[in-house]
Write a protein that holds these residues in place. Structure first.
Motif, mmCIF file in Angstrom:
data_model
loop_
_atom_site.group_PDB
_atom_site.id
_atom_site.type_symbol
_atom_site.label_atom_id
_atom_site.label_comp_id
_atom_site.label_asym_id
_atom_site.label_seq_id
_atom_site.Cartn_x
_atom_site.Cartn_y
_atom_site.Cartn_z
ATOM 1 N N HIS A 119 0.788 -0.954 -0.135
ATOM 2 C CA HIS A 119 -0.213 -0.009 0.156
ATOM 3 C C HIS A 119 0.958 0.664 -0.099
ATOM 4 N N GLU A 120 0.147 1.830 -1.113
ATOM 5 C CA GLU A 120 1.115 3.542 -1.290
ATOM 6 C C GLU A 120 1.514 4.119 0.738
ATOM 7 N N ARG A 121 0.976 4.122 1.554
ATOM 8 C CA ARG A 121 0.528 5.164 2.936
ATOM 9 C C ARG A 121 2.217 4.092 3.297
ATOM 10 N N ASP A 122 1.958 2.831 3.300
ATOM 11 C CA ASP A 122 3.037 1.423 3.949
ATOM 12 C C ASP A 122 3.885 1.608 3.325
ATOM 13 N N ARG A 123 4.014 2.139 1.953
ATOM 14 C CA ARG A 123 5.421 1.858 1.297
ATOM 15 C C ARG A 123 6.455 2.794 1.942
ATOM 16 N N TRP A 124 5.418 3.847 2.201
ATOM 17 C CA TRP A 124 6.888 5.067 2.306
ATOM 18 C C TRP A 124 6.767 5.071 3.728
ATOM 19 N N CYS A 125 6.430 4.769 4.498
ATOM 20 C CA CYS A 125 6.825 4.376 6.027
ATOM 21 C C CYS A 125 7.875 3.894 6.364
ATOM 22 N N ARG A 126 7.794 2.845 5.413
ATOM 23 C CA ARG A 126 8.997 1.586 6.038
ATOM 24 C C ARG A 126 9.614 2.352 5.274
ATOM 25 N N LEU A 127 10.035 3.166 4.161
ATOM 26 C CA LEU A 127 11.397 3.003 3.944
ATOM 27 C C LEU A 127 11.816 3.858 4.405
ATOM 28 N N LEU A 128 11.754 4.877 5.716
ATOM 29 C CA LEU A 128 11.819 5.959 6.624
ATOM 30 C C LEU A 128 11.767 5.308 7.816
ATOM 31 N N GLU A 129 11.358 3.571 8.263
ATOM 32 C CA GLU A 129 11.643 2.920 9.032
ATOM 33 C C GLU A 129 12.887 2.721 9.182
ATOM 34 N N ALA A 130 13.091 1.601 7.669
ATOM 35 C CA ALA A 130 14.476 1.518 7.456
ATOM 36 C C ALA A 130 15.783 2.011 8.089
ATOM 37 N N TYR A 131 15.558 3.733 7.977
ATOM 38 C CA TYR A 131 16.741 3.849 8.057
ATOM 39 C C TYR A 131 16.495 4.889 9.416
ATOM 40 N N GLY A 132 15.594 4.242 10.457
ATOM 41 C CA GLY A 132 15.528 4.958 12.058
ATOM 42 C C GLY A 132 14.437 5.466 12.754
ATOM 43 N N ILE A 133 14.064 5.677 11.573
ATOM 44 C CA ILE A 133 12.566 6.927 11.449
ATOM 45 C C ILE A 133 11.395 6.639 11.767
ATOM 46 N N ASP A 134 11.172 6.814 12.782
ATOM 47 C CA ASP A 134 9.709 6.772 13.336
ATOM 48 C C ASP A 134 8.463 7.012 11.922
ATOM 49 N N ALA A 135 7.770 6.497 11.407
ATOM 50 C CA ALA A 135 6.416 7.068 10.665
ATOM 51 C C ALA A 135 5.034 5.963 11.219
ATOM 52 N N ASP A 136 3.854 6.733 11.009
ATOM 53 C CA ASP A 136 2.759 6.106 11.482
ATOM 54 C C ASP A 136 1.894 6.328 10.487
ATOM 55 N N PRO A 137 1.613 4.894 9.031
ATOM 56 C CA PRO A 137 0.506 5.263 8.050
ATOM 57 C C PRO A 137 -0.552 6.173 8.142
ATOM 58 N N ALA A 138 -1.269 5.859 9.710
ATOM 59 C CA ALA A 138 -2.508 6.956 10.242
ATOM 60 C C ALA A 138 -2.232 7.786 10.036
ATOM 61 N N ASP A 139 -1.676 8.723 10.414
ATOM 62 C CA ASP A 139 -1.699 10.189 10.427
ATOM 63 C C ASP A 139 -1.476 10.829 9.377
ATOM 64 N N LEU A 140 -2.916 11.168 8.861
ATOM 65 C CA LEU A 140 -2.807 11.584 7.011
ATOM 66 C C LEU A 140 -4.458 12.855 7.570
ATOM 67 N N ARG A 141 -4.529 13.381 8.733
ATOM 68 C CA ARG A 141 -5.818 13.683 9.345
ATOM 69 C C ARG A 141 -4.716 15.557 8.526
ATOM 70 N N LEU A 142 -5.439 16.653 7.677
ATOM 71 C CA LEU A 142 -5.754 17.703 7.452
ATOM 72 C C LEU A 142 -6.887 18.583 8.388
ATOM 73 N N PRO A 143 -6.140 19.651 8.941
ATOM 74 C CA PRO A 143 -6.926 20.548 10.202
ATOM 75 C C PRO A 143 -8.266 20.994 8.842
ATOM 76 N N ARG A 144 -9.226 20.972 9.776
ATOM 77 C CA ARG A 144 -10.525 21.469 8.635
ATOM 78 C C ARG A 144 -10.806 23.101 7.990
ATOM 79 N N PRO A 145 -11.048 22.897 7.127
ATOM 80 C CA PRO A 145 -11.187 24.377 6.221
ATOM 81 C C PRO A 145 -12.500 25.291 6.722
ATOM 82 N N GLN A 146 -11.010 26.029 7.370
ATOM 83 C CA GLN A 146 -11.090 27.935 7.441
ATOM 84 C C GLN A 146 -12.742 28.409 6.875
ATOM 85 N N ALA A 147 -12.608 27.965 5.679
ATOM 86 C CA ALA A 147 -13.763 28.582 4.669
ATOM 87 C C ALA A 147 -15.274 27.321 5.403
ATOM 88 N N PRO A 148 -16.936 27.854 4.508
ATOM 89 C CA PRO A 148 -17.723 27.313 4.661
ATOM 90 C C PRO A 148 -17.783 26.559 3.448
#
Length: 350
Positions: free
Chosen positions: A143-172
């Protein structure tokens, strides 16, 4: 190239004295909206790991508002080529990047582009044609999200594939509580027939639902055809490529989003908006939404097709209008304590 390990800034320590300007991390992901959103967990992991660095993202200039919304990037370096190709060059100035990160692909062109800038460290997947890159192996079915997190994990960088959320837009939202239909995609092979979208729209409107249609800047004819077939009023047609702030507000305030495997489906995930995503020729195991009841991925397994093909993929054609309406019924049956599109706090799993 050596393996990269997170620098002292990961523990909150400042950069080494005497270095002048902050060292820089250059990340290459010169792709589209959905690709950028799928890469958000990796970008945020890099932001945490290299908090003392300036994080520069090489990506299309039109994605600047999305890049800003991630909260992970200091500067956008405009970079794009037709057909998702690796940029021929980057407009990089000043000293070489301290760290370069290939989130674009696994092939020699992107490796060599970044290596040509002379970074001290390169984070990338291994490839037999670039043996100097000693990264982890590439798995095509991942899976695309898991792929890039695994790349970073291989270099010792913690990554969470579920960290996807964006802040709610201010515009209506320009159409709060509407069901958003998005018939376009990056290639015809990923476009469900417009007549079926129209049938879904007519069925929903017969139930008293507001239905709106969206499309990209080059999808005006497709949007107009759907609107005509479904007898939608002009007020419910958002063609021509909405500016990101309006599109984001529309998606965040929607009752549900129905689309193929394209950027707006990832935006629905980022805003915790219920979604029905139609897959083919690529299965949801590679690009689908997180496993959550608010997201329904429709897929009839079959042989892999060409995600950049010129004809609707047979897997998509196996999805009927009743499949989509049934999926929307399931989402409605879940109920929601919040208003349509209301999003939980940042950090909550999507």
């Amino acid at each position: 190239m050596t393996h990269a390990t997170p620098d002292r800034a990961r523990d909150g320590a400042p950069p080494e004295p005497g270095g002048g300007a902050r060292p820089r991390v250059l990340v290459l992901r010169a792709l589209g909206l959905g690709d950028l959103l799928a890469g958000v967990p990796a970008l945020r992991a890099l932001r945490r790991a290299y908090s003392g660095h300036e994080l520069v993202l090489a990506t299309p200039a039109e994605l600047a508002p999305v890049v800003a919304a991630t909260g992970a990037v200091d500067r956008l370096l405009p970079a794009a080529e037709p057909c998702r190709a690796v940029p021929r060059a980057l407009d990089w100035t000043g000293p070489p990047p301290d760290v370069a990160v290939d989130l674009h692909g696994n092939g020699p062109p992107s490796h060599r582009l970044l290596m040509g800038l002379g970074p001290r460290k390169l984070l990338a997947f291994a490839h037999p044609e670039t043996p100097e890159v000693d990264g982890p192996p590439w798995y095509a079915e991942e899976h695309e999200r898991d792929r890039w997190c695994r790349l970073l994990e291989a270099y010792g960088i913690d990554a969470d594939p579920a960290d996807l959320r964006l802040p709610r837009p201010q515009a209506p939202s320009p159409a709060p509580g509407a069901v958003v239909l998005h018939p376009g995609a990056g290639a015809p092979s990923r476009c469900w027939p417009v007549e079926r979208y129209a049938a879904v729209a007519e069925a929903l409107r017969a139930r008293g639902r507001r239905v709106v249609v969206t499309g990209g800047a080059d999808e005006g004819d497709l949007v107009a055809r759907l609107a005509k077939l479904a007898h939608l009023p002009d007020t419910d047609v958002f063609g021509g490529g909405l500016p990101y702030d309006r599109l984001s507000a529309l998606v965040a305030g929607a009752r549900a989003v129905v689309s193929g495997d394209t950027g707006i489906a990832h935006l629905a995930v980022a805003h915790a908006t219920p979604s029905v995503t139609l897959f083919g020729p690529v299965p949801p195991s590679r690009w689908g939404p997180p496993d959550h009841p608010r997201h329904r991925a429709l897929w009839h397994p079959g042989p892999d097709g060409d995600p950049h093909g010129h004809e609707t993929d047979p897997a998509l054609l196996r999805i009927g209008t009743d499949d989509v309406l049934d999926a929307l019924d399931v989402l409605d049956a879940l109920g929601a304590p919040d208003a349509p599109g209301a999003a939980p706090a940042l950090g909550e799993a999507p």
